[in-house]
Design a protein around this motif. Structure first.
Motif, PDB file in Angstrom:
ATOM      1  N   LYS A   1     -26.388  64.335  -9.883  1.00 21.83           N
ATOM      2  CA  LYS A   1     -25.450  64.468 -10.886  1.00 21.83           C
ATOM      3  C   LYS A   1     -24.784  63.211 -11.005  1.00 21.83           C
ATOM      4  O   LYS A   1     -24.320  62.423 -10.165  1.00 21.83           O
ATOM      5  N   GLY A   2     -24.382  62.899 -12.358  1.00 24.25           N
ATOM      6  CA  GLY A   2     -23.446  61.677 -12.540  1.00 24.25           C
ATOM      7  C   GLY A   2     -22.241  61.654 -11.981  1.00 24.25           C
ATOM      8  O   GLY A   2     -21.488  62.969 -12.090  1.00 24.25           O
ATOM      9  N   PHE A   3     -21.669  60.367 -11.926  1.00 30.87           N
ATOM     10  CA  PHE A   3     -20.182  60.658 -11.430  1.00 30.87           C
ATOM     11  C   PHE A   3     -19.482  59.303 -11.823  1.00 30.87           C
ATOM     12  O   PHE A   3     -20.258  58.365 -12.059  1.00 30.87           O
ATOM     13  N   TYR A   4     -18.180  59.411 -12.102  1.00 29.25           N
ATOM     14  CA  TYR A   4     -17.517  58.150 -11.777  1.00 29.25           C
ATOM     15  C   TYR A   4     -16.126  58.131 -11.385  1.00 29.25           C
ATOM     16  O   TYR A   4     -15.718  59.500 -11.264  1.00 29.25           O
ATOM     17  N   PHE A   5     -15.523  57.303 -10.690  1.00 24.45           N
ATOM     18  CA  PHE A   5     -14.385  57.209 -10.052  1.00 24.45           C
ATOM     19  C   PHE A   5     -13.678  55.918 -10.219  1.00 24.45           C
ATOM     20  O   PHE A   5     -14.275  54.896 -10.578  1.00 24.45           O
ATOM     21  N   LYS A   6     -12.037  55.960 -10.347  1.00 26.38           N
ATOM     22  CA  LYS A   6     -11.682  54.814 -10.456  1.00 26.38           C
ATOM     23  C   LYS A   6     -10.704  54.459  -9.173  1.00 26.38           C
ATOM     24  O   LYS A   6      -9.960  55.542  -8.526  1.00 26.38           O
TER      25      LYS A   6
ATOM     26  N   ASN B   1     -22.828  50.896 -10.818  1.00 25.83           N
ATOM     27  CA  ASN B   1     -21.961  49.651 -11.442  1.00 25.83           C
ATOM     28  C   ASN B   1     -20.737  49.746 -11.107  1.00 25.83           C
ATOM     29  O   ASN B   1     -20.398  51.059 -10.937  1.00 25.83           O
ATOM     30  N   SER B   2     -19.989  48.767 -11.409  1.00 24.46           N
ATOM     31  CA  SER B   2     -18.528  48.682 -11.143  1.00 24.46           C
ATOM     32  C   SER B   2     -18.121  47.721 -12.375  1.00 24.46           C
ATOM     33  O   SER B   2     -18.757  46.976 -12.794  1.00 24.46           O
ATOM     34  N   THR B   3     -17.024  48.188 -12.933  1.00 23.83           N
ATOM     35  CA  THR B   3     -16.428  47.462 -14.084  1.00 23.83           C
ATOM     36  C   THR B   3     -15.618  46.213 -13.814  1.00 23.83           C
ATOM     37  O   THR B   3     -15.655  45.384 -14.723  1.00 23.83           O
ATOM     38  N   THR B   4     -15.307  46.123 -12.380  1.00 27.84           N
ATOM     39  CA  THR B   4     -14.899  44.827 -12.100  1.00 27.84           C
ATOM     40  C   THR B   4     -15.850  43.761 -11.466  1.00 27.84           C
ATOM     41  O   THR B   4     -16.625  44.221 -10.307  1.00 27.84           O
ATOM     42  N   LYS B   5     -16.275  42.615 -12.099  1.00 27.68           N
ATOM     43  CA  LYS B   5     -17.157  41.923 -11.674  1.00 27.68           C
ATOM     44  C   LYS B   5     -17.304  41.533 -10.189  1.00 27.68           C
ATOM     45  O   LYS B   5     -18.408  41.492  -9.749  1.00 27.68           O
ATOM     46  N   ASN B   6     -16.073  41.224  -9.537  1.00 30.78           N
ATOM     47  CA  ASN B   6     -16.309  40.889  -8.224  1.00 30.78           C
ATOM     48  C   ASN B   6     -15.924  41.911  -7.138  1.00 30.78           C
ATOM     49  O   ASN B   6     -15.877  41.558  -5.950  1.00 30.78           O
ATOM     50  N   VAL B   7     -16.021  43.240  -7.747  1.00 31.20           N
ATOM     51  CA  VAL B   7     -15.908  44.321  -6.738  1.00 31.20           C
ATOM     52  C   VAL B   7     -17.567  44.629  -6.780  1.00 31.20           C
ATOM     53  O   VAL B   7     -18.082  45.187  -7.542  1.00 31.20           O
ATOM     54  N   THR B   8     -17.981  44.458  -5.499  1.00 35.63           N
ATOM     55  CA  THR B   8     -19.632  44.853  -5.367  1.00 35.63           C
ATOM     56  C   THR B   8     -19.939  45.641  -4.310  1.00 35.63           C
ATOM     57  O   THR B   8     -20.750  46.143  -4.000  1.00 35.63           O
ATOM     58  N   SER B   9     -18.538  46.464  -3.761  1.00 39.43           N
ATOM     59  CA  SER B   9     -18.797  47.432  -2.603  1.00 39.43           C
ATOM     60  C   SER B   9     -17.697  48.305  -2.857  1.00 39.43           C
ATOM     61  O   SER B   9     -16.618  47.897  -3.290  1.00 39.43           O
ATOM     62  N   ALA B  10     -17.979  49.332  -2.020  1.00 36.96           N
ATOM     63  CA  ALA B  10     -16.799  50.315  -1.896  1.00 36.96           C
ATOM     64  C   ALA B  10     -16.962  51.116  -0.486  1.00 36.96           C
ATOM     65  O   ALA B  10     -18.179  51.016  -0.029  1.00 36.96           O
ATOM     66  N   LYS B  11     -15.817  51.388   0.148  1.00 35.48           N
ATOM     67  CA  LYS B  11     -15.944  52.122   1.049  1.00 35.48           C
ATOM     68  C   LYS B  11     -16.064  53.685   1.023  1.00 35.48           C
ATOM     69  O   LYS B  11     -15.429  54.237   0.009  1.00 35.48           O
TER      70      LYS B  11
ATOM     71  N   PHE C   1     -13.749  57.545  -1.828  1.00 40.07           N
ATOM     72  CA  PHE C   1     -13.983  55.894  -2.112  1.00 40.07           C
ATOM     73  C   PHE C   1     -12.535  55.296  -2.070  1.00 40.07           C
ATOM     74  O   PHE C   1     -11.831  55.615  -2.546  1.00 40.07           O
ATOM     75  N   THR C   2     -12.660  53.976  -1.465  1.00 41.99           N
ATOM     76  CA  THR C   2     -11.786  53.140  -1.649  1.00 41.99           C
ATOM     77  C   THR C   2     -12.494  51.598  -1.881  1.00 41.99           C
ATOM     78  O   THR C   2     -13.567  51.479  -1.630  1.00 41.99           O
ATOM     79  N   SER C   3     -11.659  50.893  -2.503  1.00 43.55           N
ATOM     80  CA  SER C   3     -12.334  49.433  -2.751  1.00 43.55           C
ATOM     81  C   SER C   3     -10.965  48.438  -2.570  1.00 43.55           C
ATOM     82  O   SER C   3     -10.051  48.757  -2.722  1.00 43.55           O
ATOM     83  N   SER C   4     -11.476  47.058  -2.327  1.00 43.96           N
ATOM     84  CA  SER C   4     -10.541  46.074  -2.233  1.00 43.96           C
ATOM     85  C   SER C   4      -9.732  45.738  -3.643  1.00 43.96           C
ATOM     86  O   SER C   4      -8.603  45.386  -3.567  1.00 43.96           O
ATOM     87  N   LEU C   5     -10.026  46.045  -4.855  1.00 43.24           N
ATOM     88  CA  LEU C   5      -9.426  45.789  -6.108  1.00 43.24           C
ATOM     89  C   LEU C   5      -9.736  47.005  -6.952  1.00 43.24           C
ATOM     90  O   LEU C   5     -10.801  47.931  -6.661  1.00 43.24           O
ATOM     91  N   ALA C   6      -8.732  47.226  -7.654  1.00 43.83           N
ATOM     92  CA  ALA C   6      -8.927  48.230  -8.812  1.00 43.83           C
ATOM     93  C   ALA C   6     -10.239  48.350  -9.559  1.00 43.83           C
ATOM     94  O   ALA C   6     -10.566  46.911 -10.121  1.00 43.83           O
ATOM     95  N   SER C   7     -11.044  49.302  -9.767  1.00 45.71           N
ATOM     96  CA  SER C   7     -12.221  49.145 -10.487  1.00 45.71           C
ATOM     97  C   SER C   7     -12.751  50.557 -10.734  1.00 45.71           C
ATOM     98  O   SER C   7     -12.195  51.673 -10.387  1.00 45.71           O
ATOM     99  N   THR C   8     -13.694  50.652 -11.878  1.00 47.80           N
ATOM    100  CA  THR C   8     -14.069  52.030 -12.217  1.00 47.80           C
ATOM    101  C   THR C   8     -15.780  51.901 -11.670  1.00 47.80           C
ATOM    102  O   THR C   8     -16.333  50.923 -12.150  1.00 47.80           O
ATOM    103  N   PHE C   9     -16.095  52.946 -11.096  1.00 46.84           N
ATOM    104  CA  PHE C   9     -17.412  52.986 -10.588  1.00 46.84           C
ATOM    105  C   PHE C   9     -18.252  54.093 -11.054  1.00 46.84           C
ATOM    106  O   PHE C   9     -17.709  55.068 -11.504  1.00 46.84           O
TER     107      PHE C   9
END
Length: 158
Positions: A38-43, A71-81, A133-141
């Motif tokens: 199933k598709g998902f998105y999170f911010k 994908n991530s909407t923030t270009k320099n966010v390439t990973s998430a925990k 999930f967490t990430s170093s910067l704000a982003s939508t995944f």
């Protein structure tokens, strides 16, 4: 050299090349865990204190959770925990148990890579699974996930 030996060698060479091409194509295509993806998105807000949760789904068995952050909407966010979570009901929150099997808190997932996530949701007696999930910067995944999976080669295991 006889003609049949030359044909035999040519056939073997062709078979090896064809097999290599098929394997290369197979590893380049994205993998899916099952027909139940199933598709998902999170911010995420950035930083490790505010976790984003995806809606929980019923966990049917003891297999790994499948997840592919596309994908991530923030270009320099390439990973998430990520953390596997277990609980009851469809609205997970920070009080849900972390069910990461024997691995530590917060496994790193690279955007664009498919993962099987080891977990002990079912073994701990929970009915529903989710991911936080967490990430170093704000982003939508955006991506796809399944609480249960079928093993496929070429998918990373964490």
């Amino acid at each position: 050299m006889s003609m049949s030996i030359k044909k035999s060698r040519l056939f073997k060479l062709f078979a090896v090349v064809a097999l290599a091409v098929i394997m290369a194509i197979g590893t380049a295509l994205p993998s899916f865990a099952s027909s139940d993806d199933k598709g998902f998105y999170f911010k995420t807000e950035g930083g490790s204190s505010n976790e984003a949760f995806i809606p929980a789904r019923v966990k049917q068995d003891k297999t790994s959770i499948y997840c592919w952050i596309q994908n991530s909407t923030t270009k320099n966010v390439t990973s998430a925990k990520v953390n596997a979570r277990g609980g009851w009901g469809t609205n997970p929150d920070k009080d849900w148990a972390v069910c990461n099997s024997s691995l530590g808190y917060g496994r790193t997932m690279q955007v664009g890579t498919s993962y099987f996530i080891y977990n002990n949701v079912k073994e701990a007696g929970y009915t529903y699974a989710s991911l936080s999930f967490t990430s170093s910067l704000a982003s939508t995944f955006r991506g796809v996930w399944s609480p249960d999976s079928v093993y496929q080669s070429g998918v990373a295991q964490i």
